[in-house]
Design a protein around this motif. Structure first.
Motif, PDB file in Angstrom:
ATOM      1  N   THR A  95       0.845  -1.189   0.000  1.00 31.19           N
ATOM      2  CA  THR A  95       0.000   0.000   0.000  1.00 31.19           C
ATOM      3  C   THR A  95       0.884   1.244   0.000  1.00 31.19           C
ATOM      4  N   LEU A  96       0.292   2.358  -0.363  1.00 36.88           N
ATOM      5  CA  LEU A  96       1.022   3.620  -0.295  1.00 36.88           C
ATOM      6  C   LEU A  96       1.413   3.922   1.147  1.00 36.88           C
ATOM      7  N   ALA A  97       0.578   3.504   2.097  1.00 36.13           N
ATOM      8  CA  ALA A  97       0.901   3.711   3.515  1.00 36.13           C
ATOM      9  C   ALA A  97       2.199   2.998   3.877  1.00 36.13           C
ATOM     10  N   ALA A  98       2.372   1.768   3.375  1.00 35.60           N
ATOM     11  CA  ALA A  98       3.594   1.022   3.670  1.00 35.60           C
ATOM     12  C   ALA A  98       4.808   1.703   3.056  1.00 35.60           C
ATOM     13  N   GLN A  99       4.646   2.253   1.858  1.00 36.43           N
ATOM     14  CA  GLN A  99       5.759   2.943   1.212  1.00 36.43           C
ATOM     15  C   GLN A  99       6.135   4.216   1.970  1.00 36.43           C
ATOM     16  N   LEU A 100       5.119   4.916   2.468  1.00 34.78           N
ATOM     17  CA  LEU A 100       5.386   6.184   3.154  1.00 34.78           C
ATOM     18  C   LEU A 100       6.002   5.969   4.532  1.00 34.78           C
ATOM     19  N   ALA A 101       5.929   4.745   5.051  1.00 35.88           N
ATOM     20  CA  ALA A 101       6.573   4.461   6.337  1.00 35.88           C
ATOM     21  C   ALA A 101       8.079   4.708   6.261  1.00 35.88           C
ATOM     22  N   ALA A 102       8.630   4.614   5.041  1.00 35.11           N
ATOM     23  CA  ALA A 102      10.060   4.846   4.851  1.00 35.11           C
ATOM     24  C   ALA A 102      10.373   6.293   4.497  1.00 35.11           C
ATOM     25  N   GLY A 103       9.352   7.135   4.368  1.00 33.98           N
ATOM     26  CA  GLY A 103       9.587   8.539   4.073  1.00 33.98           C
ATOM     27  C   GLY A 103       8.907   8.994   2.802  1.00 33.98           C
TER      28      GLY A 103
END
Length: 366
Positions: A95-103
């Motif tokens: 998910t985009l949420a998982a990607q944004l966890a890294a910044g």
């Protein structure tokens, strides 16, 4: 419900491993034994009221007619043991949420994601369907550079089942709700545009525009626009400012957003229509500022009175915002909040009930 207690739904969908769960549903990987394919099955909370059950089926039939390459398609729906379930295409990928966890993501990537999600929203809006819960965890990033929007209309279905029947139910994720959703007011497709604006802003900055507890974030957006970092390129700031306007009528449509983000992705500056002057489309100059196209100077002649009116309107908005901020500012005697679970007593009365219902209805921060 778990895969141990229910193995097969309606003699067709065999539940396998759990893919995720939240406050209103559990999601399973499943096998469609009739068509011999893998699907995703979302099982919602129990509902016994026959009227709500009928409404669920009617809404599911509407959503099943949506067919767009940017949507996770709803394939089937049913009710088993008083628990409605939805069968959807199985989309593999983070998910985009998982990607944004890294910044934060590169602006080019954000523009491409924004174009695809906005196009999917524009399609559904044209069919009369509003998502109501646009957030990073509902954007799936597939390996072939596709961005898919999931759970279209699920928030509305869940809201019906939970009997949150206020005008424009406040079901959704608090960090991304439009102001009108937080206030329990009528919800239109403009709410999706606002939520997408917050999602794109977070993708560009790596930070949520309205962090904090559900009530805190809801109150924040009633009195303030999201902060727009000056480090963002001018086209992004202009677009996101328009998308997150507190007045729904002042926001661009999803179709406009798709065109704007596509233009940003290709290195050209987008042109957003002015909701108050639809007959004169806006052009954008090389420095990113907007200017109305003219015919024989007539648009230019109209611009002066309009700008004066806009200035007066802006001053009124600022005055209201300042007044609300002063009302919400902590006084010498702290207002009782019971650990942040109640609306502070100094919030304007008309917002008290919808904000409390928002807190009670929403459990997931994303």
């Amino acid at each position: 419900m778990s895969s141990d207690s229910v193995i097969v739904l309606d003699d067709r969908y065999r539940l396998l491993d759990e893919l995720g769960h939240g406050g209103m549903s559990d999601v399973f990987r499943a096998t469609d034994e009739l068509l011999q394919r893998e699907v995703a099955v979302k099982v919602l909370r129990e509902v016994e009221d026959p009227v709500l059950r009928a409404r669920f089926i009617a809404e599911a039939q509407l959503l099943a007619r949506l067919n767009h390459p940017g949507l996770v398609t709803l394939l089937d729906a049913g009710i088993r043991a008083d628990r409605p379930y939805l069968v959807m295409t199985l989309a593999e990928g983070p998910t985009l949420a998982a990607q944004l966890a890294a910044g934060a993501l590169p602006p080019q990537t954000v523009a491409e994601i924004g174009t695809q999600v906005a196009a999917a929203l524009a399609y559904a809006h044209a069919q009369g369907v509003t998502h109501r819960d646009v957030k990073p965890s509902n954007v799936l990033l597939c390996g072939d550079s596709r961005a898919l929007l999931a759970d279209f209309g699920i928030a509305r279905l869940a809201g019906d089942l939970e009997q949150h029947t206020r005008t424009g139910e406040t079901i959704g994720s608090p960090a991304y709700l439009a102001p009108e959703q937080a206030a329990g007011e009528a919800v239109t497709s403009a709410a999706d545009v606002y939520s997408l604006g917050l999602v794109l802003l977070e993708a560009l900055t790596g930070e949520r525009a309205f962090p904090g507890a559900p009530l805190e974030t809801a109150v924040q957006r009633l009195v303030a626009s999201p902060p727009m970092p000056v480090s963002l390129p001018r086209p992004w700031r202009d677009l996101l400012t328009a998308m997150t306007a507190r007045d729904p009528a002042a926001r661009p449509t999803a179709e406009d957003v798709a065109a704007a983000t596509a233009a940003i992705a290709t290195g050209t500056v987008p042109a957003l229509p002015d909701p108050g002057e639809s007959t004169q489309p806006l052009a954008v100059t090389t420095d990113g500022s907007a200017a109305a196209s003219t015919k024989g100077g007539r648009a230019s002649a109209r611009r002066g009175p309009r700008r004066r009116w806009l200035l007066v309107a802006a001053l009124v908005v600022v005055a209201v915002a300042v007044a609300l901020v002063l009302l919400l500012r902590p006084s010498g005697d702290p207002q009782p909040t019971r650990g942040g679970t109640e609306v502070p007593a100094n919030v304007p009365e008309r917002y008290q009930q919808p904000l409390q219902e928002l807190h009670d209805a929403i459990e997931e921060p994303r």
